[in-house]
Design a protein around this motif. Structure first.
Motif, short mmCIF file in Angstrom:
data_model
loop_
_atom_site.label_atom_id
_atom_site.label_comp_id
_atom_site.label_asym_id
_atom_site.label_seq_id
_atom_site.Cartn_x
_atom_site.Cartn_y
_atom_site.Cartn_z
N SER A 57 0.83 -1.21 0.00
CA SER A 57 0.00 0.00 0.00
C SER A 57 0.86 1.25 0.00
N GLY A 58 2.03 1.17 0.64
CA GLY A 58 2.98 2.27 0.58
C GLY A 58 2.58 3.52 1.32
N ASP A 59 1.57 3.44 2.19
CA ASP A 59 1.14 4.62 2.94
C ASP A 59 1.90 4.70 4.26
N MET A 60 2.99 5.44 4.28
CA MET A 60 3.82 5.56 5.47
C MET A 60 3.71 6.94 6.12
N THR A 61 2.72 7.72 5.69
CA THR A 61 2.61 9.09 6.20
C THR A 61 2.28 9.12 7.69
N HIS A 62 1.54 8.11 8.16
CA HIS A 62 1.16 8.08 9.56
C HIS A 62 2.00 7.09 10.36
N GLY A 63 3.03 6.49 9.70
CA GLY A 63 3.79 5.46 10.37
C GLY A 63 3.03 4.14 10.34
N ILE A 64 3.68 3.08 10.78
CA ILE A 64 3.06 1.77 10.77
C ILE A 64 2.28 1.57 12.07
N ARG A 65 0.99 1.27 11.94
CA ARG A 65 0.12 1.07 13.10
C ARG A 65 -0.33 -0.39 13.15
N LEU A 66 -0.74 -0.83 14.33
CA LEU A 66 -1.14 -2.22 14.52
C LEU A 66 -2.31 -2.58 13.60
N LYS A 67 -3.25 -1.65 13.43
CA LYS A 67 -4.43 -1.97 12.63
C LYS A 67 -4.09 -2.15 11.15
N ASP A 68 -2.91 -1.67 10.73
CA ASP A 68 -2.49 -1.88 9.35
C ASP A 68 -2.26 -3.36 9.05
N PHE A 69 -1.98 -4.13 10.09
CA PHE A 69 -1.69 -5.55 9.92
C PHE A 69 -2.92 -6.43 10.08
N THR A 70 -4.01 -5.88 10.59
CA THR A 70 -5.18 -6.70 10.92
C THR A 70 -6.18 -6.71 9.76
N THR A 71 -5.84 -7.42 8.71
CA THR A 71 -6.75 -7.62 7.59
C THR A 71 -7.61 -8.85 7.84
N PRO A 72 -8.79 -8.95 7.24
CA PRO A 72 -9.65 -10.13 7.45
C PRO A 72 -8.96 -11.46 7.15
N PRO A 73 -8.22 -11.60 6.02
CA PRO A 73 -7.55 -12.90 5.79
C PRO A 73 -6.52 -13.24 6.87
N PHE A 74 -5.80 -12.23 7.36
CA PHE A 74 -4.81 -12.45 8.41
C PHE A 74 -5.47 -12.93 9.69
N VAL A 75 -6.53 -12.25 10.12
CA VAL A 75 -7.23 -12.61 11.36
C VAL A 75 -7.87 -13.99 11.23
N VAL A 76 -8.49 -14.26 10.09
CA VAL A 76 -9.17 -15.53 9.89
C VAL A 76 -8.18 -16.69 9.88
N THR A 77 -7.00 -16.47 9.30
CA THR A 77 -5.98 -17.52 9.29
C THR A 77 -5.58 -17.91 10.71
N LEU A 78 -5.30 -16.92 11.54
CA LEU A 78 -4.91 -17.19 12.92
C LEU A 78 -6.05 -17.86 13.69
N LEU A 79 -7.27 -17.37 13.53
CA LEU A 79 -8.40 -17.96 14.23
C LEU A 79 -8.67 -19.40 13.79
N SER A 80 -8.52 -19.66 12.50
CA SER A 80 -8.76 -21.02 11.99
C SER A 80 -7.76 -22.01 12.57
N VAL A 81 -6.48 -21.61 12.61
CA VAL A 81 -5.46 -22.48 13.20
C VAL A 81 -5.75 -22.71 14.69
N PHE A 82 -6.16 -21.65 15.38
CA PHE A 82 -6.49 -21.78 16.80
C PHE A 82 -7.66 -22.74 17.00
#
Length: 316
Positions: free
Chosen positions: A152-177
């Motif tokens: 995405s290349g949007d670094m104007t606000h710095g890297i935030r935790l919510k930038d990493f929490t996409t639906p596929p990412f969350v679902v992958t972790l939950l499915s493994v759990f």
């Protein structure tokens, strides 16, 4: 064997090409608009792909049947890390080249891999497919978190935790759990059937979105040839050589031959089609990502058979 492998790779990519080509024509003819493609990408990322992830992990992931299952996600992460290290060095750690670093590092772990495995390892294909899905367990979280931020290349606000929490990412972790805790067995079968039905739409939609973005490419504004060559060098030379060296000298062709072959095929595959979908949904340089991806898929038709046939020849 080389000819058979080459035809298998070509057939797998040609099927994707037909879908992409049709989507590209619809965009060129303005029968499909950019806003419609964006809406389709949003639906795929937020609904269809998470359903596919839930379906595949809960149905294919059986840790009790494979004690060393953790090796596969680690192998996927190692492949990505290898690509990121080489591409970062060659691009001299230029932040503006981060989308290209991701393109050079994250491979198409399923759509192209499975048709090849079905031909080369017909008798052991179920195990080969399981290995592929387990490797993707390491690939998906990185692609939908770190990959999403770098693309995405949007670094104007710095890297935030919510930038990493996409639906596929969350679902992958939950499915493994859910699988590791046994909670997945409590999901009613009609619910899983419905989830699986929605997930089946992901692959053709992802390829359609890829083709739609390629159809919108301005070939007069292609990225510099030097950038394309660096991505190609990392993707099809440096990563496969690194994987070949580790697998061969580690003796995996003797102790875990199917695992070694699968990782070698993964190491020589082109960029993930989902990377274009990430840019389409979360923003970024769609022109650069789509055009570089197109070139990499054209190159892989020639390069993948060479690496696969070389591994098969050396290990036998």
């Amino acid at each position: 064997m080389f000819f058979q492998t080459g035809m298998t790779v070509f057939s797998a990519i040609f099927e994707l090409f037909l879908i992409s080509f049709g989507a590209g024509i619809l965009v060129r003819r303005q029968m499909v608009t950019s806003s419609q493609v964006e809406a389709l990408a949003a639906l795929t990322v937020n609904i269809f792909l998470p359903c596919l992830i839930i379906s595949k992990i809960t149905s294919q992931f059986h840790p009790e049947a494979f004690a060393n299952w953790w090796m596969l996600p680690i192998a996927g992460i190692c492949l990505i890390a290898t690509g990121l290290i080489f591409s970062a060095l060659l691009f001299r750690f230029n932040p503006q080249k981060m989308p290209l670093m991701i393109l050079a590092s994250i491979q198409n772990g399923v759509y192209i891999i499975l048709p090849i495995g079905q031909v080369l390892f017909e008798e052991n294909f179920d195990t080969f497919a399981l290995y592929s899905f387990l490797l993707v367990l390491g690939l998906n979280p990185v692609m939908w978190s770190v990959g999403k931020v770098m693309l995405s290349g949007d670094m104007t606000h710095g890297i935030r935790l919510k930038d990493f929490t996409t639906p596929p990412f969350v679902v992958t972790l939950l499915s493994v759990f859910f699988v590791l805790t046994g909670l997945s067995q409590l999901i009613p079968e009609p619910v899983m059937t419905s989830i699986d039905l929605l997930g089946q739409a992901t692959v053709p939609l992802a390829i359609f979105i890829l083709g739609a973005n390629i159809g919108a490419i301005s070939f007069s504004h292609m990225p510099p040839i030097g950038d394309i060559l660096i991505v190609s060098l990392v993707k099809f030379i440096l990563i496969p050589i690194s994987a070949f060296t580790v697998l061969y000298w580690g003796g995996f062709h003797l102790t875990m031959p199917l695992f070694g072959a699968m990782v070698m095929i993964q190491a020589a595959s082109p960029p993930a089609a989902n990377l274009v979908m990430i840019v389409q949904n979360y923003g970024g340089d769609t022109q650069t990502v789509s055009s570089v991806t197109l070139v990499q898929y054209m190159i892989c038709i020639m390069i993948m058979p060479i690496w696969i046939a070389t591994w098969q020849y050396v290990t036998k």
